[in-house]
Design a protein around this motif. Structure first.
Motif, PDB file in Angstrom:
ATOM      1  N   GLN B 158      -8.475 -23.085   6.139  1.00  0.00           N
ATOM      2  CA  GLN B 158      -7.359 -23.105   7.107  1.00  0.00           C
ATOM      3  C   GLN B 158      -6.227 -23.978   6.561  1.00  0.00           C
ATOM      4  N   TYR B 159      -6.614 -25.111   5.967  1.00  0.00           N
ATOM      5  CA  TYR B 159      -5.615 -25.993   5.359  1.00  0.00           C
ATOM      6  C   TYR B 159      -4.927 -25.283   4.205  1.00  0.00           C
ATOM      7  N   LEU B 160      -5.719 -24.546   3.432  1.00  0.00           N
ATOM      8  CA  LEU B 160      -5.157 -23.850   2.276  1.00  0.00           C
ATOM      9  C   LEU B 160      -4.097 -22.846   2.716  1.00  0.00           C
ATOM     10  N   ALA B 161      -4.423 -22.081   3.740  1.00  0.00           N
ATOM     11  CA  ALA B 161      -3.469 -21.086   4.226  1.00  0.00           C
ATOM     12  C   ALA B 161      -2.190 -21.765   4.711  1.00  0.00           C
ATOM     13  N   ALA B 162      -2.366 -22.887   5.385  1.00  0.00           N
ATOM     14  CA  ALA B 162      -1.208 -23.611   5.892  1.00  0.00           C
ATOM     15  C   ALA B 162      -0.398 -24.232   4.764  1.00  0.00           C
ATOM     16  N   ALA B 163      -1.095 -24.807   3.787  1.00  0.00           N
ATOM     17  CA  ALA B 163      -0.405 -25.396   2.641  1.00  0.00           C
ATOM     18  C   ALA B 163       0.358 -24.312   1.880  1.00  0.00           C
ATOM     19  N   GLY B 164      -0.219 -23.113   1.796  1.00  0.00           N
ATOM     20  CA  GLY B 164       0.459 -21.986   1.160  1.00  0.00           C
ATOM     21  C   GLY B 164       1.740 -21.630   1.896  1.00  0.00           C
ATOM     22  N   SER B 165       1.670 -21.671   3.197  1.00  0.00           N
ATOM     23  CA  SER B 165       2.835 -21.357   4.014  1.00  0.00           C
ATOM     24  C   SER B 165       3.957 -22.373   3.773  1.00  0.00           C
ATOM     25  N   ILE B 166       3.576 -23.631   3.607  1.00  0.00           N
ATOM     26  CA  ILE B 166       4.574 -24.685   3.352  1.00  0.00           C
ATOM     27  C   ILE B 166       5.102 -24.602   1.919  1.00  0.00           C
ATOM     28  N   VAL B 167       4.210 -24.411   0.957  1.00  0.00           N
ATOM     29  CA  VAL B 167       4.663 -24.441  -0.439  1.00  0.00           C
ATOM     30  C   VAL B 167       5.603 -23.274  -0.737  1.00  0.00           C
ATOM     31  N   GLN B 168       5.392 -22.160  -0.040  1.00  0.00           N
ATOM     32  CA  GLN B 168       6.324 -21.044  -0.269  1.00  0.00           C
ATOM     33  C   GLN B 168       7.743 -21.442   0.133  1.00  0.00           C
ATOM     34  N   VAL B 169       7.832 -22.234   1.201  1.00  0.00           N
ATOM     35  CA  VAL B 169       9.140 -22.694   1.664  1.00  0.00           C
ATOM     36  C   VAL B 169       9.726 -23.712   0.685  1.00  0.00           C
ATOM     37  N   GLU B 170       8.886 -24.593   0.151  1.00  0.00           N
ATOM     38  CA  GLU B 170       9.355 -25.539  -0.866  1.00  0.00           C
ATOM     39  C   GLU B 170       9.914 -24.791  -2.083  1.00  0.00           C
ATOM     40  N   ALA B 171       9.221 -23.728  -2.471  1.00  0.00           N
ATOM     41  CA  ALA B 171       9.662 -22.932  -3.627  1.00  0.00           C
ATOM     42  C   ALA B 171      11.003 -22.265  -3.345  1.00  0.00           C
ATOM     43  N   ARG B 172      11.156 -21.790  -2.122  1.00  0.00           N
ATOM     44  CA  ARG B 172      12.419 -21.166  -1.737  1.00  0.00           C
ATOM     45  C   ARG B 172      13.551 -22.191  -1.753  1.00  0.00           C
ATOM     46  N   HIS B 173      13.259 -23.404  -1.293  1.00  0.00           N
ATOM     47  CA  HIS B 173      14.259 -24.475  -1.364  1.00  0.00           C
ATOM     48  C   HIS B 173      14.633 -24.755  -2.822  1.00  0.00           C
ATOM     49  N   ALA B 174      13.616 -24.901  -3.661  1.00  0.00           N
ATOM     50  CA  ALA B 174      13.845 -25.250  -5.067  1.00  0.00           C
ATOM     51  C   ALA B 174      14.733 -24.211  -5.745  1.00  0.00           C
ATOM     52  N   ALA B 175      14.431 -22.939  -5.509  1.00  0.00           N
ATOM     53  CA  ALA B 175      15.218 -21.871  -6.135  1.00  0.00           C
ATOM     54  C   ALA B 175      16.652 -21.874  -5.606  1.00  0.00           C
ATOM     55  N   SER B 176      16.799 -22.138  -4.331  1.00  0.00           N
ATOM     56  CA  SER B 176      18.141 -22.152  -3.728  1.00  0.00           C
ATOM     57  C   SER B 176      19.009 -23.236  -4.359  1.00  0.00           C
ATOM     58  N   ILE B 177      18.429 -24.429  -4.511  1.00  0.00           N
ATOM     59  CA  ILE B 177      19.174 -25.528  -5.139  1.00  0.00           C
ATOM     60  C   ILE B 177      19.482 -25.174  -6.593  1.00  0.00           C
ATOM     61  N   GLY B 178      18.525 -24.545  -7.262  1.00  0.00           N
ATOM     62  CA  GLY B 178      18.741 -24.116  -8.645  1.00  0.00           C
ATOM     63  C   GLY B 178      19.907 -23.149  -8.757  1.00  0.00           C
ATOM     64  N   LEU B 179      19.926 -22.161  -7.876  1.00  0.00           N
ATOM     65  CA  LEU B 179      20.998 -21.166  -7.905  1.00  0.00           C
ATOM     66  C   LEU B 179      22.343 -21.821  -7.632  1.00  0.00           C
ATOM     67  N   LEU B 180      22.360 -22.724  -6.664  1.00  0.00           N
ATOM     68  CA  LEU B 180      23.602 -23.398  -6.276  1.00  0.00           C
ATOM     69  C   LEU B 180      24.161 -24.250  -7.413  1.00  0.00           C
ATOM     70  N   THR B 181      23.284 -24.819  -8.224  1.00  0.00           N
ATOM     71  CA  THR B 181      23.725 -25.764  -9.257  1.00  0.00           C
ATOM     72  C   THR B 181      23.645 -25.177 -10.665  1.00  0.00           C
ATOM     73  N   ASN B 182      23.517 -23.865 -10.752  1.00  0.00           N
ATOM     74  CA  ASN B 182      23.449 -23.215 -12.064  1.00  0.00           C
ATOM     75  C   ASN B 182      22.300 -23.701 -12.930  1.00  0.00           C
ATOM     76  N   GLN B 183      21.201 -24.035 -12.285  1.00  0.00           N
ATOM     77  CA  GLN B 183      19.985 -24.361 -13.041  1.00  0.00           C
ATOM     78  C   GLN B 183      18.983 -23.232 -12.814  1.00  0.00           C
ATOM     79  N   SER B 184      17.959 -23.210 -13.630  1.00  0.00           N
ATOM     80  CA  SER B 184      16.982 -22.135 -13.519  1.00  0.00           C
ATOM     81  C   SER B 184      16.352 -22.099 -12.127  1.00  0.00           C
ATOM     82  N   VAL B 185      16.246 -20.895 -11.580  1.00  0.00           N
ATOM     83  CA  VAL B 185      15.538 -20.765 -10.301  1.00  0.00           C
ATOM     84  C   VAL B 185      14.025 -20.706 -10.529  1.00  0.00           C
ATOM     85  N   THR B 186      13.641 -20.452 -11.760  1.00  0.00           N
ATOM     86  CA  THR B 186      12.207 -20.432 -12.118  1.00  0.00           C
ATOM     87  C   THR B 186      11.985 -21.327 -13.338  1.00  0.00           C
TER      88      THR B 186
END
Lengths: 240, 210
Positions: B158-186
Motif C-alpha cells: 500500500q505504501y509502495l503504491a502511494a509512494a509511486g503516486s507521489i514520485v510520479q508527481v515529483e518527476a513531473r515537477h522535475a521535468a517542468s523545471i527542466g523545460l522552463l530552464t532549458n535543462q534536460s527533462v530526462t
C-alpha cells in the motif's frame, strides 16, 4: 536534451545482472513457469496482453493475475513462486507491448517530417528512451520466459498539433499504466526497473503537457493509476 | 480511475519479500488511505501495521522531512525571492502539491501510531529567480531518486503504491523545471537513477539547519 545514454544504461543493466545472478534453480523454475504460460497466452504475447486487458475485471491486481490464469488455468494449484514469476512476466510483457507501441509511434513521428527544431529534438530524445525501455524489458522478459511479440502500431499523423496531443495522451497513459502495476510486481529487481521507467514516462508526459499549455500534473498532487483494462481501452485503436 | 486497485484487500495481502533494508535506506511511503481520502484510511491502517516492518515509520518520517523541505522552498523561499511569469505559477502549483504530500504523510504516520517528525528549519542559498530554479531542479530530481531508491524496500505494498503516486508527481515537477530552464527533462536518460540515503543527504542535508 543531453545525450546521457551511457549513464542511462547502467541502472537497468544492474537489474538485468541481478536477475542473472539469481540461483540456477530459481531461474529454471522461472523458465518452467514461463513455458507453462507459453502454451497459452504468452506464446503470442500480444494475445496475453489483450487477454489480460480484455478481462472485465476492474482491479489491476486481478486483471494482471487473469493474464496468468487465462494461460495456465490451474494457477490456483501452483505454488506461490510460480504465481509470482508468471505474474511478473505478464506485467513485463504488458509494459513491453506498450513500449513497443511508444517506440514505433515516435519513429513514425520523426519520419513524418511534421516536426523540426526543438520539438523534433524532444521527440527524438523521447523516442530513443522508449527504445531503451523496449530493450531492457525484452531482456527481463527473456529471463522470465517468453517475451511479448512486437505489435504493429497504427497512428493518425495528420499535423503537428494533433500528434503532440496524441504523444501526451500516450505518455500520460504510460505513466498511469506503470503506476497501476507497481503494487503487483513481486520481484524487487523488476520493481526497481519499473520505477526507473515510470518516472521517465512521467517526465515525458509533463513535458508534452507543458508544450500543449496543459497542466504538467493533471491529477494534482497524487498521480492516479490505471488498470490494464483501462489502458487497453485507450491503446486498442492504435494496434493494427 | 479505480482506486480499489490499490486499496484492495488482495493487494494488501501481497508481501514484498527479501527486503535488503541496508541497500535502500530511504523509503518514502504513506498509506493509500491518506492519498485517497480520510474515509479510506481506517480499514487499511490495520493491514498496513500488520504488514509493515518496524522501520516503516522512520521512513515515512524521512519522506516527510523531504516534503517539508520542498514545501518550504516553494512557499516561503519562492515568495521571498519574488518569482514572475511561468516560474511563479509553477512554483505556486508545486508548493501546493508538496504541501499536500506533507499533509498526507503526517496523517499516515499518525494513523500508524507514529510521531510525525517536526518541521526543521531550512536555509536555501538562493537570491533570485535563476538560482531559485536551479535549486528547484536539483531538489525535484533528488526527490525522484529518493523515492525510486526507496520503492523496492517497502514492505507494505500500500505504501509502495502511494509512494509511486507521489514520485510520479515529483518527476513531473522535475521535468517542468527542466523545460522552463532549458535543462534536460530526462537528466538520467531512459532510466531514472535510484538514490541512496547518503546521496539524498549530500544534496538536501546542507539545507537543513536543525
Amino acid at each position: 536534451m543531453t545525450d546521457t545514454s551511457t549513464a542511462a544504461e547502467r541502472p537497468t543493466e544492474g537489474v538485468v545482472k541481478e536477475l542473472a545472478r539469481d540461483d540456477v534453480e530459481r531461474k529454471k523454475f522461472l523458465r518452467m513457469a514461463g513455458k507453462t504460460m507459453g502454451s497459452g497466452a504468452a506464446a503470442t504475447a500480444l494475445g496475453a496482453f489483450i487477454a489480460a486487458c480484455g478481462s472485465s475485471s476492474s482491479s489491476s491486481s486481478s486483471s494482471s493475475s487473469s493474464a496468468t490464469t487465462s494461460a495456465a488455468s490451474s494457477s490456483a494449484a501452483t505454488s506461490s513462486g510460480s504465481n509470482n514469476s508468471s505474474g511478473d512476466l505478464a506485467i513485463v510483457n504488458y509494459a513491453l507491448t506498450l513500449e513497443y507501441l511508444e517506440a514505433q509511434f515516435y519513429d513514425k513521428v520523426i519520419k513524418s517530417g511534421l516536426f523540426s527544431g526543438t520539438n523534433l529534438s524532444v521527440i527524438k530524445t523521447f523516442g530513443s528512451e522508449e527504445h531503451e525501455h523496449v530493450t531492457a524489458l525484452h531482456k527481463v522478459a527473456m529471463s522470465l520466459g517468453t517475451p511479448a511479440a512486437k505489435p504493429k502500431g497504427k497512428f493518425p499523423l495528420k499535423d503537428a498539433a494533433s500528434v503532440t496531443k496524441l504523444a501526451a495522451t500516450v505518455e500520460n497513459l504510460g505513466a498511469a499504466a506503470y503506476l497501476g502495476q507497481a503494487g503487483n510486481i513481486k520481484s524487487k529487481e523488476i520493481l526497481a526497473a519499473a520505477l526507473a521507467i515510470h518516472t521517465v514516462e512521467a517526465r515525458h508526459a509533463a513535458t508534452l503537457n507543458l508544450l500543449l499549455k496543459l497542466s504538467p500534473t493533471p491529477d494534482g498532487a497524487f498521480a492516479k493509476p490505471m488498470s490494464m483494462a483501462e489502458v487497453l481501452k485507450v491503446v486498442k485503436p492504435f494496434i493494427a | 480511475m479505480t482506486h480499489t486497485d490499490i486499496a484492495s484487500p488482495e493487494l494488501a495481502a501481497v508481501e514484498v519479500h527479501g527486503v535488503t533494508r541496508a541497500s535502500f535506506i530511504l523509503r518514502g511511503a504513506m498509506t493509500a488511505g491518506a492519498v485517497y481520502g480520510a474515509a479510506a484510511v481506517g480499514p487499511y491502517v490495520g493491514n498496513a501495521l500488520g504488514a509493515s516492518g518496524s522501520g516503516d515509520i522512520d521512513i515515512l518520517n524521512f519522506a516527510l522531512t523531504l516534503e517539508y523541505l520542498e514545501t518550504d522552498f516553494y512557499k516561503v523561499k519562492g515568495k521571498a525571492v519574488g518569482l514572475s511569469g511561468q516560474a511563479r505559477s509553477l512554483a505556486t502549483m508545486f508548493g501546493d502539491e508538496e504541501g499536500q504530500h506533507v499533509d498526507a504523510l503526517t496523517k499516515a504516520i499518525k494513523a500508524a501510531g507514529g510521531m510525525p517528525a517536526k518541521k526543521p528549519k531550512f536555509v536555501f542559498p538562493v537570491t533570485d529567480q535563476a538560482s531559485f530554479l536551479k535549486l528547484a531542479y536539483v531538489l525535484e530530481n533528488t526527490g525522484v531518486g529518493a523515492y525510486n531508491g526507496a520503492g523496492p524496500s517497502l514492505s507494505n505494498p500500500q505504501y509502495l503504491a502511494a509512494a509511486g503516486s507521489i514520485v510520479q508527481v515529483e518527476a513531473r515537477h522535475a521535468a517542468s523545471i527542466g523545460l522552463l530552464t532549458n535543462q534536460s527533462v530526462t537528466p538520467n536518460g531512459g532510466f531514472d537513477k535510484p538514490l541512496t540515503k547518503a546521496q539524498v543527504l549530500a544534496k538536501a542535508g546542507p539545507l537543513i539547519k536543525g
